[in-house]
Design an enzyme around this catalytic site. Sequence first.
Site, PDB file in Angstrom:
ATOM      1  N   CYS A  68       0.917  -0.730   0.207  1.00 23.08           N
ATOM      2  CA  CYS A  68       0.053  -0.376  -0.469  1.00 23.08           C
ATOM      3  C   CYS A  68       0.880   1.302  -0.377  1.00 23.08           C
ATOM      4  O   CYS A  68       1.441   1.106   1.319  1.00 23.08           O
ATOM      5  CB  CYS A  68      -1.038  -0.291   1.172  1.00 23.08           C
ATOM      6  SG  CYS A  68      -1.792   1.388   1.996  1.00 23.08           S
ATOM      7  N   CYS A  71       0.032   3.371   3.131  1.00 24.08           N
ATOM      8  CA  CYS A  71       1.066   2.803   4.188  1.00 24.08           C
ATOM      9  C   CYS A  71       2.242   3.812   4.359  1.00 24.08           C
ATOM     10  O   CYS A  71       2.798   3.664   5.346  1.00 24.08           O
ATOM     11  CB  CYS A  71       0.081   1.463   4.460  1.00 24.08           C
ATOM     12  SG  CYS A  71      -1.359   1.317   4.288  1.00 24.08           S
TER      13      CYS A  71
END
Length: 144
Positions: A68, A71
């Site tokens: 991600c 993230c």
Amino acid sequence: MTDPLVIPCPHCNGLNRLPADRLGDAPKCGRCKYPVLLTRPFELKQGDYASQIKGDLPLLIDVWADWCGPCKSFAPIFEQAASQLSGRCRLAKLDSEANQQLAGQLAIRSIPSLILFKNGREVARQSGAFPLQQLLEWLRSQGI
């Protein structure tokens, strides 16, 4: 004198009773002797969850995944927040890929997701990555 705070050790999950006015003294765990309060996020795993959400200091969990992009860009911000909030809130990172059962139990629908626990109960949730000031303001609005 105030009642001591119960704080789980991020290393061994042992519960420690610590006087609130001594949190700044780098307390060590009575069981494993490692620091109880960290200035960086600790890794949360399925087996640690039930112990770590207990206690008198709030726990903020960042649910993330290695693939991600948001993230990864949020990780340094979360790290900065951990150093600023030491003694007021504990910060943990939960890898949703490595802990799929727990991510499912927490009903994670998007990442990154932040979940705030107080006294063993979820009290707030926020999805998405955002700047440090916005994170700190959100936590202030939650009483942190």
